[in-house]
Structures are given as structure tokens and as C-alpha cells.
Design an enzyme around this catalytic site. Structure first.
Site, PDB file in Angstrom:
ATOM      1  N   HIS A   1      18.403  -0.870  -4.357  1.00  0.00           N
ATOM      2  CA  HIS A   1      18.197  -2.193  -3.774  1.00  0.00           C
ATOM      3  C   HIS A   1      17.010  -2.902  -4.421  1.00  0.00           C
ATOM      4  O   HIS A   1      17.033  -4.112  -4.630  1.00  0.00           O
ATOM      5  CB  HIS A   1      17.988  -2.071  -2.265  1.00  0.00           C
ATOM      6  CG  HIS A   1      16.936  -1.075  -1.864  1.00  0.00           C
ATOM      7  ND1 HIS A   1      16.878   0.209  -2.359  1.00  0.00           N
ATOM      8  CD2 HIS A   1      15.880  -1.167  -1.012  1.00  0.00           C
ATOM      9  CE1 HIS A   1      15.854   0.850  -1.820  1.00  0.00           C
ATOM     10  NE2 HIS A   1      15.228   0.042  -1.008  1.00  0.00           N
TER      11      HIS A   1
ATOM     12  N   HIS B   1       0.832  -1.208   0.000  1.00  0.00           N
ATOM     13  CA  HIS B   1       0.000   0.000   0.000  1.00  0.00           C
ATOM     14  C   HIS B   1       0.862   1.252   0.000  1.00  0.00           C
ATOM     15  O   HIS B   1       0.345   2.359   0.075  1.00  0.00           O
ATOM     16  CB  HIS B   1      -0.926  -0.002   1.222  1.00  0.00           C
ATOM     17  CG  HIS B   1      -2.030  -1.016   1.140  1.00  0.00           C
ATOM     18  ND1 HIS B   1      -3.352  -0.700   1.345  1.00  0.00           N
ATOM     19  CD2 HIS B   1      -2.011  -2.336   0.870  1.00  0.00           C
ATOM     20  CE1 HIS B   1      -4.095  -1.784   1.219  1.00  0.00           C
ATOM     21  NE2 HIS B   1      -3.292  -2.796   0.942  1.00  0.00           N
TER      22      HIS B   1
ATOM     23  N   ASP C   1       9.441  -6.103   0.894  1.00  0.00           N
ATOM     24  CA  ASP C   1       9.731  -5.609   2.230  1.00  0.00           C
ATOM     25  C   ASP C   1      11.143  -5.068   2.196  1.00  0.00           C
ATOM     26  O   ASP C   1      12.055  -5.717   1.673  1.00  0.00           O
ATOM     27  CB  ASP C   1       9.597  -6.680   3.307  1.00  0.00           C
ATOM     28  CG  ASP C   1       9.433  -6.044   4.687  1.00  0.00           C
ATOM     29  OD1 ASP C   1       8.475  -5.275   4.848  1.00  0.00           O
ATOM     30  OD2 ASP C   1      10.260  -6.301   5.577  1.00  0.00           O
TER      31      ASP C   1
ATOM     32  N   LYS D   1      18.501   6.556 -10.012  1.00  0.00           N
ATOM     33  CA  LYS D   1      18.275   5.805  -8.777  1.00  0.00           C
ATOM     34  C   LYS D   1      17.786   4.400  -9.088  1.00  0.00           C
ATOM     35  O   LYS D   1      18.277   3.409  -8.529  1.00  0.00           O
ATOM     36  CB  LYS D   1      17.267   6.523  -7.889  1.00  0.00           C
ATOM     37  CG  LYS D   1      16.902   5.708  -6.639  1.00  0.00           C
ATOM     38  CD  LYS D   1      15.609   6.154  -6.008  1.00  0.00           C
ATOM     39  CE  LYS D   1      15.146   5.110  -5.001  1.00  0.00           C
ATOM     40  NZ  LYS D   1      13.870   5.460  -4.347  1.00  0.00           N
TER      41      LYS D   1
ATOM     42  N   GLY E   1       5.052   4.998  -2.900  1.00  0.00           N
ATOM     43  CA  GLY E   1       6.372   5.074  -3.514  1.00  0.00           C
ATOM     44  C   GLY E   1       6.831   3.732  -4.053  1.00  0.00           C
ATOM     45  O   GLY E   1       7.352   3.637  -5.168  1.00  0.00           O
TER      46      GLY E   1
ATOM     47  N   PHE F   1      11.387   8.580  -1.718  1.00  0.00           N
ATOM     48  CA  PHE F   1      10.547   8.483  -0.527  1.00  0.00           C
ATOM     49  C   PHE F   1      11.368   7.832   0.580  1.00  0.00           C
ATOM     50  O   PHE F   1      12.511   7.421   0.376  1.00  0.00           O
ATOM     51  CB  PHE F   1       9.268   7.683  -0.816  1.00  0.00           C
ATOM     52  CG  PHE F   1       9.529   6.262  -1.256  1.00  0.00           C
ATOM     53  CD1 PHE F   1       9.474   5.203  -0.358  1.00  0.00           C
ATOM     54  CD2 PHE F   1       9.827   5.969  -2.584  1.00  0.00           C
ATOM     55  CE1 PHE F   1       9.714   3.898  -0.770  1.00  0.00           C
ATOM     56  CE2 PHE F   1      10.061   4.666  -3.000  1.00  0.00           C
ATOM     57  CZ  PHE F   1      10.011   3.636  -2.078  1.00  0.00           C
TER      58      PHE F   1
END
Length: 205
Positions: A191, A16, A76, A186, A19, A163
Site C-alpha cells: 500500500h 516516529h 498514515d 513486499k 518501520g 512490522f
């Protein structure tokens, strides 16, 4: 543009976080896969009760796959600061919460990290962003892909792009923070891009 037919036509992005949704949707777009948001499909985001990035990514992916009957890709991620023994780590979002489970203010979180660093007296400002992508299929098949990017922390936020902790993270070999960089630059080194490249190699190639 890939010439290989994707293994599925639709994919639920099990987050949710606006970004993260933007970044993952942009990465998925060239592969001809329709990215759907768990939020737009009415799937509640489960409480992140695991203590690892892998555990929380799988938890979110399983919830979206079970609720929609579609393949789900869950993210995550967080930032680990070496002088803080890896904190905030899996609890990165919690550091930004004004109250438990409430609105998040990442400028407050960045200030809290800087304060914690000052208390250590350490000059070690090394940090890394970590991302785990979990692909969960409706039949229960699960795959996990981990990515990282190393850098150092600026003492004050710089830039308004991105963000989370982007305004204080300076990737190795660069002088700009992720918050100052053009998004394309970026995305090429982040990552999330690292984890996504592994996902592409294993699933979409």
C-alpha cells in the site's frame, strides 16, 4: 535512478515509526533526496485526533513542515478488515497499545482482530492495507496520495519481517504473508509503494 532533478533537496519524514521510516527512506533514496526523520530533528509527533487516514497524515505533515521549515512527507496507514466493518482502520495503532498512548504490541493487536473475527462467525477474511502520504510544503501547499493492497488474513502470525500486521496479511495472488516475504517483494506491491508511486508521478517525474 531518476534523471529529473528533484524539486527539493531535503524532505522530513513525519513519522516516529521505525518501520515506516525504513520503508519510506528506502523509497526516497533513488531520487537523490536526503530523508530526515522528524524524531531526529526533535519534532514531537502530534496526537492523531482525526478520524480519517487523510486527516491524520495532513496533521502530521503540517506539524513537521511548520517546525522545520522543510517539505514534510507524512504517512498514515492501517489495516481494514471487511468482516469488522473496516476496523481497526484508522485506529490500527490504538489496537496495539498496552495502555492508551503507551507501548504497542502488534501481536496483541493481531490476536484481538482474530478474536473479533471469530465472534462475528463470518468466514470472510478479506482485508486491505491503506496508506495515505501527505506532502506538506512550508508555503502551505499540500498534496495527498492514497494507496492500497488487498489480501486475506492468516489465522496466526507467520514470519518475522516487516512490522505491524505484516505477519498475518497475505496479499492477493500470493501464499506468503508480508512477514514472510523478502522486503523487496513486499515493497514492490505494498500500500505504501502504491501511494509512493502516485507521489513520484505527480512530484518527482
Amino acid at each position: 535512478m531518476t534523471t529529473t532533478s528533484p524539486p527539493f533537496e531535503k524532505l522530513v519524514l513525519a513519522t516516529h515509526n521505525a518501520g515506516k521510516l525504513r520503508e519510506i527512506a528506502a523509497l526516497i533514496a533513488p531520487f537523490g533526496i536526503k530523508a530526515l526523520s522528524a524524531g531526529d530533528l526533535g519534532v514531537d509527533e502530534p496526537e492523531e485526533t482525526e478520524t480519517t487516514f487523510v486527516g491524520n497524515a495532513l496533521l502530521k505533515g503540517r506539524a513537521s513542515a511548520a517546525a522545520t521549515g522543510l517539505p514534510a512527507l507524512a504517512d498514515d496507514s492501517g489495516i481494514e478488515v471487511m468482516a469488522l466493518d473496516g476496523a481497526p482502520g484508522v485506529y490500527t495503532a490504538n489496537w496495539a497499545e498496552l495502555i492508551p498512548g503507551g507501548p504497542r504490541d502488534f501481536y496483541r493487536a493481531m490476536a484481538a482482530v482474530e478474536e473479533a473475527l471469530l465472534k462475528t462467525g463470518s468466514t470472510d477474511r478479506r482485508a486491505r492495507f491503506v496508506c495515505v502520504l501527505a506532502l506538506v510544503m512550508p508555503d502551505g501547499d499540500e498534496r495527498v496520495f492514497e494507496g492500497e493492497v488487498w489480501g486475506t488474513l492468516a489465522s496466526t502470525p507467520r514470519g518475522t519481517r516487516g512490522f505491524g500486521f505484516d505477519p498475518v496479511f497475505i496479499p492477493n495472488g500470493h501464499t506468503l504473508t508480508f512477514g514472510e516475504m523478502e522486503p523487496a517483494l513486499k515493497h514492490a506491491m505494498s500500500h505504501r509503494a502504491d501511494a509512493f508511486a502516485k507521489f513520484v508521478a505527480a512530484i518527482l517525474s
